[in-house]
Scaffold this active site. Structure first.
Site, PDB file in Angstrom:
ATOM      1  N   ASP A 187      73.666 138.708  64.773  1.00  0.00           N
ATOM      2  CA  ASP A 187      74.639 138.922  65.846  1.00  0.00           C
ATOM      3  C   ASP A 187      75.194 140.350  65.860  1.00  0.00           C
ATOM      4  OD1 ASP A 187      74.347 136.156  66.383  1.00  0.00           O
ATOM      5  OD2 ASP A 187      75.886 135.685  64.901  1.00  0.00           O
TER       6      ASP A 187
ATOM      7  N   GLU B  91      72.576 130.986  78.168  1.00  0.00           N
ATOM      8  CA  GLU B  91      72.776 130.126  77.002  1.00  0.00           C
ATOM      9  C   GLU B  91      74.025 130.518  76.232  1.00  0.00           C
ATOM     10  OE1 GLU B  91      71.952 126.977  74.387  1.00  0.00           O
ATOM     11  OE2 GLU B  91      70.923 127.485  76.262  1.00  0.00           O
TER      12      GLU B  91
ATOM     13  N   GLU C 108      76.606 158.530  50.052  1.00  0.00           N
ATOM     14  CA  GLU C 108      76.810 157.249  49.386  1.00  0.00           C
ATOM     15  C   GLU C 108      75.464 156.611  49.044  1.00  0.00           C
ATOM     16  OE1 GLU C 108      79.829 156.198  48.469  1.00  0.00           O
ATOM     17  OE2 GLU C 108      80.545 158.079  49.321  1.00  0.00           O
TER      18      GLU C 108
ATOM     19  N   GLU D  91      74.799 153.627  48.966  1.00  0.00           N
ATOM     20  CA  GLU D  91      74.573 152.500  49.867  1.00  0.00           C
ATOM     21  C   GLU D  91      74.218 152.949  51.278  1.00  0.00           C
ATOM     22  OE1 GLU D  91      79.091 153.142  49.573  1.00  0.00           O
ATOM     23  OE2 GLU D  91      77.340 153.195  48.236  1.00  0.00           O
TER      24      GLU D  91
END
Length: 596
Positions: free
Chosen positions: A44, A218, A337, A339
């Site tokens: 999402d 939907e 970083e 990450e």
């Protein structure tokens, strides 16, 4: 907690399958960089462009899910669309006292100096889905419940938020229906009552085989404006879903169905759109089940670049494994970083006691890929902030492949704890031009090390670089894979003072013509401290432009940096760091550290 998911730790069946797939590719084929997040399952996507970065808000499918088991929302960001920084989880179901479960699809937006995140979750009182709103001063959080109750509740899901050119904000949501309401300027209240959109086949296409759902709509609406046209992009049909869209000349319709954006594909029976323009390009975010172990309940976010047709229609977009091209390059001469990742194998992330996140749970042979690193005329050395509760290992610094040219090897010692940090450096050769960087981790059995950040030094870019924005703290405490209490770190040769006081040491981490980057390590004495302040005087011609992991104040040449909320409390002999970028010539300042 340790995430069970990791590409290097999947079952043998998946590994063999993946290797077989790669074996079929030509030797010159580019390595896949899509899906863009591999450390956990994500779903999402909701992108937001702010101050030159794309912030990506996602859900998190828990490992092994056989339903939409989702307990938290996550945030990532990128300045180049390929290297994505993990900012952790600044919002979860537990952030809402009234919520029971289900951290499903939401969207964040910026207004009036704050960030508002609209999310669906199950109400504890009613047992049905409700829309909550959380607020933060930072795009990476932490976020807190703005109301202490749902903003709106009618049992339906998937909010999207849009601010029109005249300043009127709209919140849309719904499955099986589509609703909207006009938000007030405070973004946490609304005027009037929710309006149910008339779902016509002319407006949303024709569905066959389900008399109760005559249109294709939907769920998962994504509403935005381009020029004078309003777009409503949504998940269509079920199941499996595809992505379709409608347009209108008004934010409230009437809508006209325009067709398919992304056909049904990708191993997940759901999909969810998000569209933004960034740096002159248009980008379509979605999710699929492409990672090993992936499927309808273990999804992964991906992105494609596209161009609108001349008449404003959206072309058909197919899923790829290459994803979007890189925008610009990554500067290795400022702190990056660990990450921040384009692709990885085996590594995971966790909150760091130095703020933000770190990479951890690293086994022998795991690696991180960082795409499009601009070394320029050449780097001379590589530094990394590391910790190890075991015997450590090595970081192989490689170019253009996990077995590519070896530019250098850094030894990582045991530091006495998984959050006991030290900085290691090693010389490098051959780091010139622009290349993909691979950090490959080697050593014995078991976990080897954690890595917080890395940086190269050398000739560097020809102009003053802009440092990567600091990561925000995680609202959850750091996790260590070792149950053994970490030993006290020794971050610098300077001795820590006794009893409740603190000391500070400085080092220059990078320099270039007209500027430099420095780092200060703050160490508590023989007793814990709760808050610290470091002061010094700038030398002639120096000026500080940015500080991370600290709060800056200046008066003439006098500089004062105080802790931020997440790094003020230090145990006895524990340490933390903050960094800064400055103009002028580097020099070693005389630092004083005080604690309340």
């Amino acid at each position: 907690m340790r995430y069970a998911f990791s590409l290097s730790r999947r079952t043998a069946t998946w590994i063999v399958g993946l290797l077989c797939m790669l074996a079929l590719l030509p030797a010159t084929a580019a390595r896949a960089d899509n899906p863009i997040i591999q450390t956990i399952y994500t779903a999402d996507p909701a992108p937001l462009v702010h101050n030159g970065r794309v912030y990506l808000y996602t859900g998190h499918d828990e490992d092994g899910s056989t339903w939409f088991t989702m307990n938290e929302w996550r945030v990532w960001s990128s300045a180049d669309m390929v290297n994505w920084t993990d900012h952790g989880s600044p919002l979860s179901v537990s952030s809402f006292s009234w919520a029971k479960s289900d951290a499903w699809a939401g969207q964040a937006i910026y207004r009036n100096g704050k960030f508002y995140w609209y999310v669906p979750t199950t109400s504890r009182a009613s047992g049905r889905m409700a829309i909550g709103v959380a607020v933060s001063d930072s795009p990476t959080g932490p976020f807190k419940d703005a109301l202490g109750r749902p903003l709106v509740e009618n049992g339906e899901i998937d909010p999207t938020v849009f601010i029109d050119d005249n300043g009127q904000a709209y919140l849309y949501w719904g499955n099986p229906n589509l609703w909207y309401v006009k938000l007030n300027s405070d973004m946490i209240s609304y005027s009037g009552s929710p309006t149910k959109v008339n779902l016509t086949t002319a407006g949303f296409g024709t569905r066959t085989g389900d008399a109760s759902r005559p249109t294709l709509y939907e769920e998962g609406p994504w509403v935005y404006k381009r020029g004078s046209l309003y777009y409503n992009v949504f998940a269509a049909k079920c199941c499996s879903e595809f992505i379709a869209y409608s347009t209108a000349t008004s934010p409230t319709g009437p809508w006209t169905y325009r067709g398919t954006v992304m056909p049904t594909q990708g191993g997940s029976f759901t999909n969810h759109p998000g569209i933004v323009d960034f740096n002159g390009g248009s980008y379509f975010f979605y999710h699929n089940g492409a990672l090993p172990g992936g499927g309808g309940f273990t999804r992964s976010v991906a992105v494609e670049k596209f161009s609108y047709n001349a008449d404003g229609t959206i072309p058909t977009i197919n899923m790829t494994t290459t994803g979007a091209p890189q925008v610009g390059t990554l500067d290795p001469y400022v702190r990056q970083e660990a990450e921040t990742i384009a692709w990885e194998s085996g590594v995971e992330t966790e909150p760091s006691n130095e703020g933000g996140m770190n990479v951890g749970f690293i086994d022998n042979g795991d690696y991180i890929k960082v795409k499009g690193v601009a070394f320029g005329t050449g780097a001379r050395s590589f530094s990394a902030r590391v910790a190890s509760g075991s015997a450590g290992g090595k970081i192989e610094v490689r170019r253009d492949g996990v077995s590519g040219t070896l530019m250098g090897t850094c030894d990582v010692p045991g530091t006495g704890g998984w959050q006991t940090w030290t900085t290691v450096s090693c010389p490098v050769t051959g780091a010139t031009g622009t290349h993909d960087l691979y950090l490959r981790f080697t050593g014995g059995s078991g976990y080897l090390m954690n890595v917080n950040w890395w940086q190269f030094s050398g000739s560097g870019p020809t102009s003053s670089p802009s440092p990567t924005p600091p990561t925000s703290p995680s609202p959850t405490p750091p996790v260590s894979p070792s149950p053994t209490p970490p030993a006290s770190p020794s971050p610098s040769p300077a001795q820590s003072p006794a009893g409740g006081a603190c000391s500070a040491t400085y080092r220059t981490t990078n320099s270039w013509g007209g500027g430099f980057q420095g780092e200060v390590t703050v160490t508590a004495g023989g007793s814990p401290i709760n808050g610290w302040t470091v002061k010094w005087n700038l030398s002639n011609g120096q000026s500080i432009s940015q500080v991370w992991n600290g709060t800056l104040s200046t008066s003439g040449s006098a500089v004062s940096v105080k802790n931020v909320s997440y790094n003020g409390s230090l145990g006895a002999s524990a340490s933390t760091t903050f960094g800064f970028t400055a103009g002028g010539t580097p020099s070693t300042p005389s630092l004083t550290c005080t604690s309340p």
